[in-house]
Scaffold this motif. Structure first.
Motif, PDB file in Angstrom:
ATOM      1  N   SER A   1       0.840  -1.199   0.000  1.00  0.00           N
ATOM      2  CA  SER A   1       0.000   0.000   0.000  1.00  0.00           C
ATOM      3  C   SER A   1       0.878   1.253   0.000  1.00  0.00           C
ATOM      4  O   SER A   1       1.908   1.289   0.684  1.00  0.00           O
TER       5      SER A   1
ATOM      6  N   ILE B   1      -1.930  -5.688  17.233  1.00  0.00           N
ATOM      7  CA  ILE B   1      -2.600  -4.650  16.448  1.00  0.00           C
ATOM      8  C   ILE B   1      -3.413  -3.790  17.401  1.00  0.00           C
ATOM      9  O   ILE B   1      -4.369  -4.256  18.024  1.00  0.00           O
TER      10      ILE B   1
ATOM     11  N   LYS C   1      10.408  -4.311  10.651  1.00  0.00           N
ATOM     12  CA  LYS C   1      10.927  -3.016  11.085  1.00  0.00           C
ATOM     13  C   LYS C   1      10.963  -2.917  12.605  1.00  0.00           C
ATOM     14  O   LYS C   1      11.937  -2.440  13.194  1.00  0.00           O
TER      15      LYS C   1
ATOM     16  N   TYR D   1       0.103   3.860   1.403  1.00  0.00           N
ATOM     17  CA  TYR D   1      -0.253   4.625   2.602  1.00  0.00           C
ATOM     18  C   TYR D   1       0.290   4.027   3.903  1.00  0.00           C
ATOM     19  O   TYR D   1       0.542   4.743   4.861  1.00  0.00           O
ATOM     20  N   GLN D   2       0.447   2.701   3.939  1.00  0.00           N
ATOM     21  CA  GLN D   2       0.968   2.096   5.170  1.00  0.00           C
ATOM     22  C   GLN D   2       1.659   0.782   4.858  1.00  0.00           C
ATOM     23  O   GLN D   2       1.391   0.145   3.841  1.00  0.00           O
ATOM     24  N   MET D   3       2.561   0.375   5.753  1.00  0.00           N
ATOM     25  CA  MET D   3       3.292  -0.875   5.580  1.00  0.00           C
ATOM     26  C   MET D   3       2.393  -2.071   5.867  1.00  0.00           C
ATOM     27  O   MET D   3       1.481  -1.987   6.698  1.00  0.00           O
ATOM     28  N   ASN D   4       2.656  -3.183   5.186  1.00  0.00           N
ATOM     29  CA  ASN D   4       1.911  -4.406   5.484  1.00  0.00           C
ATOM     30  C   ASN D   4       2.463  -5.059   6.757  1.00  0.00           C
ATOM     31  O   ASN D   4       3.446  -4.590   7.337  1.00  0.00           O
TER      32      ASN D   4
ATOM     33  N   GLY E   1      -5.265   2.536  17.051  1.00  0.00           N
ATOM     34  CA  GLY E   1      -4.495   3.115  15.956  1.00  0.00           C
ATOM     35  C   GLY E   1      -3.102   3.560  16.338  1.00  0.00           C
ATOM     36  O   GLY E   1      -2.395   4.142  15.516  1.00  0.00           O
ATOM     37  N   ASN E   2      -2.687   3.282  17.595  1.00  0.00           N
ATOM     38  CA  ASN E   2      -1.348   3.688  18.020  1.00  0.00           C
ATOM     39  C   ASN E   2      -0.340   2.629  17.555  1.00  0.00           C
ATOM     40  O   ASN E   2       0.052   1.736  18.296  1.00  0.00           O
ATOM     41  N   GLN E   3       0.077   2.730  16.305  1.00  0.00           N
ATOM     42  CA  GLN E   3       0.948   1.727  15.697  1.00  0.00           C
ATOM     43  C   GLN E   3       2.331   1.706  16.339  1.00  0.00           C
ATOM     44  O   GLN E   3       2.921   0.650  16.521  1.00  0.00           O
TER      45      GLN E   3
ATOM     46  N   MET F   1       5.936  -4.290   8.864  1.00  0.00           N
ATOM     47  CA  MET F   1       5.850  -3.726  10.217  1.00  0.00           C
ATOM     48  C   MET F   1       6.586  -4.600  11.229  1.00  0.00           C
ATOM     49  O   MET F   1       7.319  -4.103  12.081  1.00  0.00           O
TER      50      MET F   1
END
Length: 457
Positions: free
Chosen positions: A218, A395, A230, A220-223, A399-401, A227
């Motif tokens: 994506s 997860i 990283k 917009y964000q990492m899969n 939403g605080n990844q 994640m």
């Protein structure tokens, strides 16, 4: 009942008493907290004791004795620090050797009283008191001698019976002390963590061009794969001075002939699979998604064996290998994987498995030998070297990844220090003297070695 460590330490004499609650209209008693600062003593004591002619407590048999060790506290109270196993139906028991940190036994104060109670075990928990004696670390450290034969005394019996002598004796059979090294000692001495990555490229992940795929790239964000890589890699790379990471894929068909591979370099360089930094691994991962065909099966053994061959070449404690495997499903070569894990358990190596996607990961739990040690063809792994976590547990719904990935990294890396220490201890390897600090290397990543064995071999 809630309280903070600060409240306990800040109380008079570092002693805090609180009333317990929880059942309306009923008194639940009180709980007392005491605090004492631990010394920085790193010694570990291993001792073995036996007893002779203990009092008979059971009506239909002899006693079932066990020992309880207590450390004396600064306020004169005692805290349990060790219990031996129970020896059934024996008035002359010989207990197994046991190991205890000297901090736990006496907090580094060699003359502090150590109290030992002798009990007769009862099934209902109402153990019968046989007697007690006191000693100290300094006395115990003399080892087996006439000074370490203790009379077991029962104060009640002594007060009632004029001819009472004792309720038996306890003898120290052996006592030795070893220094307990820490993970930091080895890192400061130059031990490198060599980090290798293996990523699942099987077809069950879904077409990478589709948003439903676990490999979807994506804008917009990492899969989930990226994640996890990283989050773990950015921490472990600080313990690797050259920042060169071998990175492999497994379960894909490779161009140009469509050959299936279970250990292909993500950078397409079979001679040198090293990627520069975690960003280099990510770049090679994304490039591989564009060139290989996701296929199968999900075979773990080839890449585990690849890293194990490199770990087998290092015998001096200068390097420790960490393999991060990220996968979405059931292992196809479970028998071979178990064999590989059992073989690798004797090497300076750990395996981290992160499971992504909604699949059931029962087989992964089996490899993570926290409860039952992994075995293959009757051989058990020397130590637990596998740590598995399902990515979905990290997860963050809010939403605080950043926070959730920090938790993931913490949990998957939590066992690495103890795993490193266990293999060093089993090989009798001690940390080298700390390396001199360098002005351009502010963290533990400043550690260097002249020779590095890589998983590219």
């Amino acid at each position: 009942m809630f309280c903070t460590l600060g409240e306990i330490i800040g109380s008079t004499g570092s002693r805090l008493e609180r009333t317990l609650s929880g059942i309306p209209g009923k008194k639940c008693g009180t709980i007392i907290f005491t605090a004492e600062e631990l010394s920085n003593c790193r010694d570990i004591a291993t001792m073995q004791l036996c007893a002779n002619k203990l009092d008979k407590k059971d009506f239909f048999g002899k006693s079932d004795p066990f020992l309880v060790f207590y450390r004396s506290n600064e306020d004169g109270t005692f805290t349990i620090c060790h219990k031996t196993e129970v020896i059934k139906n024996n008035l002359n028991p010989v207990w197994q050797p046991f190991t205890i940190p000297v901090r736990a036994l006496c907090n580094g104060d060699y003359d502090r009283t150590v109290k030992v109670d002798v009990f007769d075990w009862d099934r209902d928990g109402s153990h019968d008191f046989i007697g007690e004696f006191t000693t100290s670390y300094r006395e115990l450290s003399r080892g087996q001698s006439q000074f370490n034969v203790y009379e077991v005394l029962n104060p009640k019996k002594k007060g009632k019976k004029k001819k009472y002598v004792n309720s038996g004796t306890v003898t120290l059979l052996s006592f030795k002390v070893e220094s307990e090294y820490t993970f930091v000692d080895f890192i400061r001495g130059g031990t490198q963590l060599n980090f290798t990555v293996a990523i699942d490229f099987t077809a069950s992940n879904g077409n990478p061009s589709q948003p439903t795929s676990l490999h979807y790239m994506s804008p917009y964000q990492m899969n989930a794969y990226a994640m996890a890589l990283k989050a773990v890699g950015e921490i472990i790379q600080d313990y690797d001075s050259d920042k060169l990471f071998p990175a492999y894929g497994f379960g894909a068909k490779l161009p140009p002939d469509g050959k299936i591979s279970h250990a292909f370099p993500l950078n397409s360089n079979t001679e040198n699979p090293n990627c520069v930094g975690i960003e280099g691994v990510l770049e090679s991962y994304f490039q591989s998604l564009r060139t290989v065909q996701l296929y199968g099966p999900t075979n773990f053994a080839p890449v585990i064996n690849q890293v194990a061959r490199c770990a087998a070449e290092v015998t001096d404690g200068s390097q420790y290998f960490v393999l991060l495997m990220i996968t979405d499903g059931v292992i196809s070569d479970m028998a071979q994987t178990k064999e590989s894990v059992v073989n690798a358990a004797s090497l300076p190596m750990s395996i981290i498995i992160v499971g992504v996607g909604p699949a059931e990961f029962d087989a992964m739990e089996e490899l993570d030998g926290d409860e039952v040690r992994v075995s293959s063809r009757g051989r058990f792994a020397e130590r637990d070297i596998v740590q598995f976590v399902p990515f979905r547990d990290y997860i963050d719904r809010s939403g605080n990844q950043v926070l959730s990935m920090a938790r993931l990294a913490k949990d998957v890396l939590a066992e690495i220090p103890d795993q490193l220490l266990s293999v060093m201890k089993s090989r009798g390897i001690e940390p080298r003297p700390p390396l001199p600090a360098t002005s351009d290397s502010p963290s533990m990543s400043s550690t260097t070695t002249t020779t590095t064995t890589r998983a590219s071999k």
